[in-house]
Design a protein around this motif. Sequence first.
Motif, PDB file in Angstrom:
ATOM      1  N   LEU A 131     -12.170  15.095  -2.653  1.00  0.00           N
ATOM      2  CA  LEU A 131     -10.574  13.678  -2.272  1.00  0.00           C
ATOM      3  C   LEU A 131     -11.076  12.721  -2.483  1.00  0.00           C
ATOM      4  CD1 LEU A 131      -8.707  16.959   0.237  1.00  0.00           C
ATOM      5  CD2 LEU A 131      -7.953  15.583  -2.234  1.00  0.00           C
ATOM      6  N   LEU A 132     -12.060  12.668  -1.464  1.00  0.00           N
ATOM      7  CA  LEU A 132     -12.423  10.953  -1.543  1.00  0.00           C
ATOM      8  C   LEU A 132     -11.969  10.904  -3.168  1.00  0.00           C
ATOM      9  CD1 LEU A 132     -15.514  11.093   0.128  1.00  0.00           C
ATOM     10  CD2 LEU A 132     -13.646   9.700   0.554  1.00  0.00           C
ATOM     11  N   TRP A 133     -12.981  10.911  -4.021  1.00  0.00           N
ATOM     12  CA  TRP A 133     -12.457  10.324  -5.561  1.00  0.00           C
ATOM     13  C   TRP A 133     -11.631  10.658  -5.736  1.00  0.00           C
ATOM     14  CZ3 TRP A 133     -10.561  12.875 -10.191  1.00  0.00           C
ATOM     15  CH2 TRP A 133     -10.039  11.859 -10.782  1.00  0.00           C
ATOM     16  N   LEU A 134     -10.454  11.204  -5.829  1.00  0.00           N
ATOM     17  CA  LEU A 134      -9.240  11.203  -6.017  1.00  0.00           C
ATOM     18  C   LEU A 134      -8.352  10.080  -5.438  1.00  0.00           C
ATOM     19  CD1 LEU A 134      -6.741  12.663  -7.672  1.00  0.00           C
ATOM     20  CD2 LEU A 134      -6.590  14.035  -5.791  1.00  0.00           C
ATOM     21  N   LEU A 135      -8.262   9.774  -4.540  1.00  0.00           N
ATOM     22  CA  LEU A 135      -7.811   9.289  -3.255  1.00  0.00           C
ATOM     23  C   LEU A 135      -8.561   7.917  -3.487  1.00  0.00           C
ATOM     24  CD1 LEU A 135      -7.361  11.248  -0.201  1.00  0.00           C
ATOM     25  CD2 LEU A 135      -5.411  10.516  -2.368  1.00  0.00           C
ATOM     26  N   ALA A 136      -9.930   7.280  -3.016  1.00  0.00           N
ATOM     27  CA  ALA A 136     -10.054   6.135  -3.376  1.00  0.00           C
ATOM     28  C   ALA A 136     -11.732   6.338  -4.591  1.00  0.00           C
ATOM     29  CB  ALA A 136     -10.948   6.643  -1.773  1.00  0.00           C
ATOM     30  N   GLY A 137     -12.449   6.423  -5.254  1.00  0.00           N
ATOM     31  CA  GLY A 137     -13.221   6.598  -6.157  1.00  0.00           C
ATOM     32  C   GLY A 137     -12.333   5.595  -6.973  1.00  0.00           C
ATOM     33  N   GLY A 138     -13.914   4.820  -7.203  1.00  0.00           N
ATOM     34  CA  GLY A 138     -13.396   4.003  -8.667  1.00  0.00           C
ATOM     35  C   GLY A 138     -12.340   2.506  -8.622  1.00  0.00           C
ATOM     36  N   LYS A 139     -11.827   2.444  -7.356  1.00  0.00           N
ATOM     37  CA  LYS A 139     -11.089   2.002  -6.574  1.00  0.00           C
ATOM     38  C   LYS A 139     -10.832   1.175  -6.612  1.00  0.00           C
ATOM     39  CE  LYS A 139      -7.994   5.296  -8.033  1.00  0.00           C
ATOM     40  NZ  LYS A 139      -7.725   7.014  -7.130  1.00  0.00           N
ATOM     41  N   ASP A 140     -10.595  -0.577  -6.110  1.00  0.00           N
ATOM     42  CA  ASP A 140     -10.400  -1.000  -5.804  1.00  0.00           C
ATOM     43  C   ASP A 140      -9.292  -1.252  -4.449  1.00  0.00           C
ATOM     44  OD1 ASP A 140     -11.290  -3.984  -4.446  1.00  0.00           O
ATOM     45  OD2 ASP A 140     -10.876  -4.698  -5.540  1.00  0.00           O
ATOM     46  N   LEU A 141      -9.333  -1.088  -3.566  1.00  0.00           N
ATOM     47  CA  LEU A 141      -7.708  -0.492  -3.038  1.00  0.00           C
ATOM     48  C   LEU A 141      -7.776  -1.199  -1.535  1.00  0.00           C
ATOM     49  CD1 LEU A 141      -8.158   3.181  -3.603  1.00  0.00           C
ATOM     50  CD2 LEU A 141      -6.229   1.809  -4.360  1.00  0.00           C
ATOM     51  N   PRO A 142      -6.965  -1.334  -0.411  1.00  0.00           N
ATOM     52  CA  PRO A 142      -7.016  -2.082   0.516  1.00  0.00           C
ATOM     53  C   PRO A 142      -7.228  -1.027   1.162  1.00  0.00           C
ATOM     54  CG  PRO A 142      -4.928  -1.931  -0.217  1.00  0.00           C
ATOM     55  CD  PRO A 142      -5.601  -1.499  -1.685  1.00  0.00           C
ATOM     56  N   LEU A 143      -7.769  -1.537   2.622  1.00  0.00           N
ATOM     57  CA  LEU A 143      -8.835  -1.256   3.555  1.00  0.00           C
ATOM     58  C   LEU A 143      -8.251   0.373   4.357  1.00  0.00           C
ATOM     59  CD1 LEU A 143     -11.471  -0.970   4.971  1.00  0.00           C
ATOM     60  CD2 LEU A 143     -10.691  -2.897   7.066  1.00  0.00           C
ATOM     61  N   TRP A 144      -6.817  -0.223   4.401  1.00  0.00           N
ATOM     62  CA  TRP A 144      -5.970   0.761   4.636  1.00  0.00           C
ATOM     63  C   TRP A 144      -6.021   2.063   3.997  1.00  0.00           C
ATOM     64  CZ3 TRP A 144      -1.757   3.032   2.506  1.00  0.00           C
ATOM     65  CH2 TRP A 144      -1.020   2.319   1.846  1.00  0.00           C
ATOM     66  N   ARG A 145      -5.835   2.124   2.439  1.00  0.00           N
ATOM     67  CA  ARG A 145      -6.284   3.186   1.685  1.00  0.00           C
ATOM     68  C   ARG A 145      -7.413   3.293   1.143  1.00  0.00           C
ATOM     69  NH1 ARG A 145      -3.162   2.908  -3.628  1.00  0.00           N
ATOM     70  NH2 ARG A 145      -3.577   4.737  -3.002  1.00  0.00           N
ATOM     71  N   GLN A 146      -8.291   2.905   1.810  1.00  0.00           N
ATOM     72  CA  GLN A 146      -9.827   3.971   1.332  1.00  0.00           C
ATOM     73  C   GLN A 146      -9.517   4.523   3.202  1.00  0.00           C
ATOM     74  OE1 GLN A 146     -12.722   0.826   1.143  1.00  0.00           O
ATOM     75  NE2 GLN A 146     -11.910  -0.187  -0.273  1.00  0.00           N
ATOM     76  N   GLY A 147      -9.192   3.473   4.213  1.00  0.00           N
ATOM     77  CA  GLY A 147      -9.362   4.745   5.302  1.00  0.00           C
ATOM     78  C   GLY A 147      -8.582   5.807   5.322  1.00  0.00           C
ATOM     79  N   ALA A 148      -6.838   6.133   4.387  1.00  0.00           N
ATOM     80  CA  ALA A 148      -6.473   6.968   4.584  1.00  0.00           C
ATOM     81  C   ALA A 148      -6.933   8.601   3.417  1.00  0.00           C
ATOM     82  CB  ALA A 148      -4.543   6.585   4.046  1.00  0.00           C
ATOM     83  N   ALA A 149      -8.045   7.775   2.511  1.00  0.00           N
ATOM     84  CA  ALA A 149      -8.634   8.947   1.670  1.00  0.00           C
ATOM     85  C   ALA A 149      -9.564   9.350   2.654  1.00  0.00           C
ATOM     86  CB  ALA A 149      -9.312   8.074   0.697  1.00  0.00           C
ATOM     87  N   TRP A 150     -10.226   8.473   3.311  1.00  0.00           N
ATOM     88  CA  TRP A 150     -11.443   8.578   3.987  1.00  0.00           C
ATOM     89  C   TRP A 150     -11.572   9.898   5.420  1.00  0.00           C
ATOM     90  CZ3 TRP A 150     -12.123   5.577   8.816  1.00  0.00           C
ATOM     91  CH2 TRP A 150     -13.605   6.500  10.135  1.00  0.00           C
ATOM     92  N   ILE A 151      -9.711   9.663   5.744  1.00  0.00           N
ATOM     93  CA  ILE A 151      -9.756  11.215   6.531  1.00  0.00           C
ATOM     94  C   ILE A 151      -8.974  11.649   6.469  1.00  0.00           C
ATOM     95  CG2 ILE A 151      -7.481  10.790   8.821  1.00  0.00           C
ATOM     96  CD1 ILE A 151      -8.541   7.953   9.712  1.00  0.00           C
ATOM     97  N   THR A 152      -8.377  12.019   5.381  1.00  0.00           N
ATOM     98  CA  THR A 152      -7.483  13.376   4.188  1.00  0.00           C
ATOM     99  C   THR A 152      -8.623  14.380   4.188  1.00  0.00           C
ATOM    100  OG1 THR A 152      -5.961  11.565   4.102  1.00  0.00           O
ATOM    101  CG2 THR A 152      -6.357  13.892   2.627  1.00  0.00           C
ATOM    102  N   ALA A 153      -9.917  12.928   3.336  1.00  0.00           N
ATOM    103  CA  ALA A 153     -11.126  14.317   2.772  1.00  0.00           C
ATOM    104  C   ALA A 153     -11.837  14.887   4.131  1.00  0.00           C
ATOM    105  CB  ALA A 153     -12.071  13.419   2.533  1.00  0.00           C
ATOM    106  N   ALA A 154     -12.245  14.124   4.837  1.00  0.00           N
ATOM    107  CA  ALA A 154     -12.038  14.593   5.959  1.00  0.00           C
ATOM    108  C   ALA A 154     -11.911  16.169   6.950  1.00  0.00           C
ATOM    109  CB  ALA A 154     -12.734  13.129   7.137  1.00  0.00           C
TER     110      ALA A 154
END
Length: 178
Positions: free
Chosen positions: A94-117
């Motif tokens: 899920l981290l890779w799918l939602l945030a991996g290898g992408k230069d995302l805004p902080l809120w999107r990275q946070g959403a990926a992190w929380i979703t994966a957790a």
Amino acid sequence: MKSVASRRVLYITETAVMTALLIVLQSVTKPAGQYVTGTCVNAVLAVSVLAVGLWSGITVALLSPFFAFLLGIGPQLFPITPSIAVGNLVFVFLLWLLAGGKDLPLWRQGAAWITAALAKFAVLYLLVVKILCVVLSLKEAQIATFTVMFSYPQLITALAGGGIALLLMPLLRRALKR
């Protein structure tokens, strides 16, 4: 431009370094307990997938619980080990799918992190507490222990480890020139 062979060697080397770091952190933090060790493991899982790539994250996610079992960290009931690997896989995928290898805004990275957790927590709770504790016909004391181990501490350590990784990623990307 790097050759395909040299990129593969680098990828394998970085994955080996992440695996070695994971083993060292598991060994060193074992006396500190589940919250410290789990946070360190989740941070390494997140850095593996975000800094190195999906297959690195998958490799480290799969190896982590088996090394922990061999080192005497966590539950010493082998059937639980593959369930932990599945939880780790859900986290890194899920981290890779939602945030991996992408230069995302902080809120999107946070959403990926929380979703994966949250997903890792849910998978571990379901697999260990709701399925394995029943299927393995464990004693009440064991069920109580596993219910505590595989409930909110999993969420806390996945959130903490993922958060640490997200804080480290800008520094790592600069250091690795990625």
